[in-house]
Design an enzyme around this catalytic site. Structure first.
Site, short mmCIF file in Angstrom:
data_model
loop_
_atom_site.label_atom_id
_atom_site.label_comp_id
_atom_site.label_asym_id
_atom_site.label_seq_id
_atom_site.Cartn_x
_atom_site.Cartn_y
_atom_site.Cartn_z
N GLY A 57 6.26 9.11 3.55
CA GLY A 57 5.54 9.13 4.83
C GLY A 57 5.12 7.76 5.32
N GLY A 58 4.38 7.79 6.42
CA GLY A 58 3.91 6.55 7.05
C GLY A 58 3.03 5.73 6.12
CG ASN A 108 -3.12 17.76 6.12
OD1 ASN A 108 -1.95 18.06 6.32
ND2 ASN A 108 -3.66 16.67 6.63
CG ASP A 121 -14.14 4.90 6.01
OD1 ASP A 121 -13.51 4.96 7.08
OD2 ASP A 121 -14.24 5.86 5.23
NE ARG A 140 -10.00 1.73 10.22
CZ ARG A 140 -9.59 2.99 10.04
NH1 ARG A 140 -10.43 3.92 9.60
NH2 ARG A 140 -8.35 3.32 10.32
CG HIS A 152 -12.43 9.12 5.58
ND1 HIS A 152 -12.49 7.80 5.97
CD2 HIS A 152 -11.21 9.56 6.01
CE1 HIS A 152 -11.38 7.45 6.57
NE2 HIS A 152 -10.58 8.52 6.62
CG MET A 176 -4.42 5.14 4.34
SD MET A 176 -6.17 5.13 3.86
CE MET A 176 -6.05 4.99 2.09
N1 LIG Z 1 -8.26 8.65 3.68
C1 LIG Z 1 -7.98 7.86 4.69
O1 LIG Z 1 -8.68 6.87 4.93
C2 LIG Z 1 -6.77 8.10 5.54
C3 LIG Z 1 -6.10 9.28 5.47
N2 LIG Z 1 -4.99 9.52 6.22
C4 LIG Z 1 -4.31 10.80 6.07
O2 LIG Z 1 -3.16 10.66 5.23
C5 LIG Z 1 -2.23 11.73 5.49
C6 LIG Z 1 -0.81 11.19 5.62
O3 LIG Z 1 -0.70 10.35 6.75
P1 LIG Z 1 0.71 9.68 7.16
O4 LIG Z 1 1.34 9.07 5.98
O5 LIG Z 1 0.47 8.86 8.36
O6 LIG Z 1 1.56 10.99 7.56
P2 LIG Z 1 3.15 11.15 7.60
O7 LIG Z 1 3.43 12.42 8.33
O8 LIG Z 1 3.79 9.91 8.08
O9 LIG Z 1 3.53 11.32 6.06
C7 LIG Z 1 3.13 12.42 5.32
C8 LIG Z 1 4.17 12.69 4.27
O10 LIG Z 1 3.72 13.81 3.51
C9 LIG Z 1 4.87 14.55 3.17
N3 LIG Z 1 4.51 15.91 2.76
C10 LIG Z 1 4.20 16.98 3.51
N4 LIG Z 1 3.99 18.04 2.73
C11 LIG Z 1 4.14 17.62 1.46
C12 LIG Z 1 4.05 18.24 0.19
N5 LIG Z 1 3.75 19.54 0.07
N6 LIG Z 1 4.27 17.51 -0.90
C13 LIG Z 1 4.56 16.19 -0.80
N7 LIG Z 1 4.67 15.54 0.36
C14 LIG Z 1 4.46 16.26 1.48
C15 LIG Z 1 5.74 14.51 4.42
O11 LIG Z 1 7.08 14.85 4.14
C16 LIG Z 1 5.55 13.06 4.84
O12 LIG Z 1 6.53 12.23 4.29
C17 LIG Z 1 -2.77 12.41 6.75
O13 LIG Z 1 -3.45 13.58 6.39
C18 LIG Z 1 -3.74 11.40 7.33
O14 LIG Z 1 -4.73 11.99 8.13
C19 LIG Z 1 -4.50 8.56 7.09
C20 LIG Z 1 -5.15 7.35 7.18
C21 LIG Z 1 -6.36 7.04 6.47
O1 LIG Z 2 -8.21 8.60 11.67
C1 LIG Z 2 -7.36 9.25 11.04
O2 LIG Z 2 -6.95 10.37 11.37
C2 LIG Z 2 -6.82 8.63 9.80
C3 LIG Z 2 -7.95 8.13 9.00
O3 LIG Z 2 -8.57 8.84 8.26
C4 LIG Z 2 -8.38 6.75 9.25
O4 LIG Z 2 -7.64 5.94 9.84
O5 LIG Z 2 -9.51 6.44 8.83
#
Ligand SMILES: NC(=O)C1=CN([C@@H]2O[C@H](COP(=O)(O)OP(=O)(O)OC[C@H]3O[C@@H](n4cnc5c(N)ncnc54)[C@H](O)[C@@H]3O)[C@@H](O)[C@H]2O)C=CC1
Ligand SMILES: O=C([O-])CC(=O)C(=O)O
Length: 342
Positions: free
Chosen positions: A38-39, A121, A177, A180, A204, A256
């Site tokens: 993923g991203g 999720n 957090d 940032r 968060h 992230m």
């Molecule tokens: N804790 C934090 O500070 C942050 C949390 N996030 C969260 O991280 C998560 C992922 O974000 P991105 O990478 O941007 O999304 P994305 O959509 O680019 O990547 C997510 C990946 O998870 C995979 N996936 C989906 N179901 C799955 C499963 N059952 N098993 C394994 N992999 C699976 C997808 O195939 C995809 O490659 C989101 O929920 C987002 O809100 C994002 C930024 C900060």
């Molecule tokens: O804002 C979102 O959805 C992703 C996240 O948790 C962050 O960037 O802190």
């Protein structure tokens, strides 16, 4: 030649002092990334491949991992990389892991809250944690998937049901957090960003993110109350700032991945017995009346060694703390209820 030798020797000494002693001095460590294609997963996998404390790197996703694993595996660093794809390979991906990082799941689009991600999720996290309980019950789990305020309680309940729960080993990753808050504070206070420290407590999401700028170091007396209010709001809305700038193409991924790599590195150093490793994280807690809360945590050989208290808060921060409790409590309860009811 001589000066480059001196430089690399002093780099080695610096690293060994800070927990990166030569690879023969460190134990073998396996890290698994779930959602690795993923991203966040891709740059995070890259950063973990660069970490000298990782000897084995397991990249799992439901699709796309062979390509990511082949790509990352060509980097000439010690970690041995393997890609795993689909349910059938999840067990092998997890087997023997010391740290499991979970950035699996859907990200926000403009106009959504993190809680809007719950329906999709929650199920993903539950399934992955069920597999962790079975295949690597002793691993430290770094939960990135949102809404963190609910996904961490879901993970705890899954582990409790499986009889493997250890509150010292479950972490909601709130490092972004802190990242940032440090960046925004340094910019406003005019201090070198690499020297800044700011604890961020609570949870968060939105107002549950509470940066404690009254404890920021180096201290600044050039900031007005309005400045502190604006810095607090910007930190709380940092995720939304990125979601809006990406205009439908997801949320923070690069910052992230950096934050996830910083936190995983701290976990590995703690496991390896490096002293005084302290990071903020959303963990089981008695710091407030809430069962989970983010605060500074000392990391050690078994995960959480000590959950540190909040220290002295300004009146503004005390108000912020009282204001966040309602939302954080209901997000935690929502996670627990989901895990029980399913
Ligand atoms: N804790 C934090 O500070 C942050 C949390 N996030 C969260 O991280 C998560 C992922 O974000 P991105 O990478 O941007 O999304 P994305 O959509 O680019 O990547 C997510 C990946 O998870 C995979 N996936 C989906 N179901 C799955 C499963 N059952 N098993 C394994 N992999 C699976 C997808 O195939 C995809 O490659 C989101 O929920 C987002 O809100 C994002 C930024 C900060
Ligand atoms: O804002 C979102 O959805 C992703 C996240 O948790 C962050 O960037 O802190």
């Amino acid at each position: 030649m001589r000066s480059s030798l001196l430089k690399s020797t002093s780099e080695l000494l610096r690293r060994s002092r800070r927990g990166y002693a030569s690879s023969s001095a460190n134990p073998e460590r396996k890290v698994a990334v779930l959602g690795a294609a993923g991203g966040i997963g891709q740059p995070l996998s890259l950063l973990m491949k660069l970490n000298p404390l990782v000897s084995s790197l397991s990249l799992y996703d439901i699709a796309g991992t062979p390509g990511v694993a082949a790509d990352v595996s060509h980097i000439n660093s010690p970690a041995l990389v393997k890609g795993f794809m689909g349910d059938d390979q999840l067990g092998e991906a997890l087997e023997g892991s010391d740290v499991v990082i979970i950035p699996a799941g859907v990200p926000r689009k403009p106009g959504m809250t993190r809680d809007d991600l719950f329906n999709i999720n929650a199920g993903i996290v539950k399934a992955l944690c069920t597999a962790i309980a079975k295949h690597c019950p002793n691993a430290l789990v770094n939960m990135i998937s949102n809404p963190v305020n609910s996904t961490v309680p879901i993970a705890a309940e899954v582990f409790k049901k499986a009889g493997t729960y250890d509150e010292k080993k479950l972490f909601g990753v709130t490092t972004l957090d802190v990242v940032r808050a440090k960046t925004f504070y340094a910019g406003k206070a005019g201090v070198p960003v690499t020297e800044v420290n700011v604890p961020v407590v609570g949870g968060h999401a939105g107002i549950t993110i509470l940066p404690l700028f009254s404890q920021a170091t180096p201290a600044s007396n050039s900031l007005s109350h309005q400045d502190i209010e604006a810095l607090t709001k910007r930190t709380q809305d940092g995720g939304t700032e990125v979601v809006e700038a990406k205009a439908g193409k997801g949320s923070a991924t690069l910052s992230m991945a950096y934050a996830g790599a910083v936190f995983a590195d701290a976990c590995l150093k703690g496991l390896n017995g490096v002293p005084d490793i302290v990071e903020c994280s959303f963990v089981q807690s008695t710091v407030t009346e809430l069962p989970f809360f983010a605060s500074k945590v000392r990391l050690g050989k078994n995960g959480v060694e000590e959950v540190l208290g909040l220290g002295e808060l300004s009146d503004f921060e005390k108000k912020g703390l009282e204001n966040l409790k309602g939302e954080l409590k209901s997000s935690i309860e929502k996670g627990v209820k989901f895990a029980y009811g399913n």
